[in-house]
Design a protein around this motif. Structure first.
Motif, PDB file in Angstrom:
ATOM      1  N   LEU A 191       0.828  -1.203   0.000  1.00 55.60           N
ATOM      2  CA  LEU A 191       0.000   0.000   0.000  1.00 55.60           C
ATOM      3  C   LEU A 191       0.865   1.256   0.000  1.00 55.60           C
ATOM      4  CD1 LEU A 191      -2.968   0.949   0.151  1.00 55.60           C
ATOM      5  CD2 LEU A 191      -2.737   0.968   2.631  1.00 55.60           C
ATOM      6  N   GLU A 217       2.250   2.080  -3.419  1.00 57.56           N
ATOM      7  CA  GLU A 217       1.309   2.452  -4.479  1.00 57.56           C
ATOM      8  C   GLU A 217       1.429   3.938  -4.804  1.00 57.56           C
ATOM      9  OE1 GLU A 217      -2.804   1.481  -4.141  1.00 57.56           O
ATOM     10  OE2 GLU A 217      -2.428  -0.637  -3.707  1.00 57.56           O
ATOM     11  N   ILE A 225      -3.815   5.702  -6.078  1.00 60.41           N
ATOM     12  CA  ILE A 225      -4.840   5.085  -5.219  1.00 60.41           C
ATOM     13  C   ILE A 225      -6.247   5.330  -5.766  1.00 60.41           C
ATOM     14  CG2 ILE A 225      -3.414   5.241  -3.149  1.00 60.41           C
ATOM     15  CD1 ILE A 225      -5.084   7.657  -2.297  1.00 60.41           C
ATOM     16  N   ARG A 233      -8.785   2.741  -5.355  1.00 67.53           N
ATOM     17  CA  ARG A 233      -9.207   2.465  -3.984  1.00 67.53           C
ATOM     18  C   ARG A 233     -10.217   3.483  -3.476  1.00 67.53           C
ATOM     19  NH1 ARG A 233      -6.263  -0.703  -0.551  1.00 67.53           N
ATOM     20  NH2 ARG A 233      -4.591  -1.915  -1.468  1.00 67.53           N
ATOM     21  N   PHE A 276      -6.171   2.911   2.749  1.00 71.82           N
ATOM     22  CA  PHE A 276      -5.191   3.807   2.123  1.00 71.82           C
ATOM     23  C   PHE A 276      -4.406   4.540   3.199  1.00 71.82           C
ATOM     24  CE2 PHE A 276      -8.637   6.638   2.947  1.00 71.82           C
ATOM     25  CZ  PHE A 276      -8.151   7.937   2.948  1.00 71.82           C
TER      26      PHE A 276
END
Length: 203
Positions: free
Chosen positions: A9, A12, A15, A18, A57
């Motif tokens: 995460l 990343e 996002i 997400r 996140f």
């Protein structure tokens, strides 16, 4: 140490699959009710479903030493960092300033009279990356979250002590501007500068 899911995460760059920042248009949404008229209320929604205890996140932003920054002492976008792994050589208060981040747009779960009942579906956990020597704040799902659902977090009373004061100042500034404009229009009508559109309108 950071587990594989959290590490992935943190790595990343995008996002958008997400979460997404959206404009709040529901007049009964608490964020909308508290937002100064004429400005946009924002929120964050889930772009996919999440399972309970799944990392959603990262609360991104600038890592700052809040004790040395007087301008940000009472900023409501500060998120305190607590990690035992950081040792004792850090300042008394270290925080992430997320004013320009997606995390900074996550609304509190507070409900007002007349507003819709809201429950927090996120919790914040603190992680320390031993490789980069960097603390991180990660939002986890407190229950199963559906795609399109607004993400909410319980920021606590200390947050609202700061936020409420700032919010009232913003609303007072708006009210003062509107009162000034009304007085200006009223004065203009009396002087004949502005024409009253019909006889049924009075200022």
């Amino acid at each position: 140490s950071i587990d594989a899911k959290v590490k992935a995460l943190l790595d990343e760059d995008d996002i958008s699959g997400r979460v997404e920042v959206v404009e709040i248009v529901d007049d009964l949404n608490t964020a909308k009710l508290l937002t100064v008229p004429g400005t946009t209320a924002h929120g964050v929604i889930a772009k996919r479903s999440f399972l309970r205890d799944e990392p959603v996140f990262v609360y991104g932003g600038l890592l700052i030493d809040d004790d040395s920054n007087e301008e940000l002492q009472h900023d409501n976008y500060l998120f305190d960092v607590y990690t035992k792994e950081m040792g004792t050589k850090v300042s008394k208060r270290l925080a992430v300033w997320g004013a320009n981040s997606v995390g900074g747009k996550v609304n509190d779960a507070i409900s007002l009279d007349g507003g819709k009942k809201r429950d927090a579906n996120l919790k914040a956990c603190h992680h320390f990356d031993g490789e980069t020597k960097t603390p991180h704040i990660v939002f986890y799902a407190t229950r199963d979250i559906s795609e399109g659902e607004e993400l909410l977090y319980d920021y606590g009373m200390n947050y609202w002590k700061i936020t409420w004061k700032n919010m009232m100042m913003d609303h007072a500034t708006y009210a003062a501007k509107m009162n000034f404009m009304i007085r200006k229009i009223r004065h203009g009508v009396k002087r004949g500068v502005y024409k009253v559109p019909n006889k049924g309108c009075s200022l």
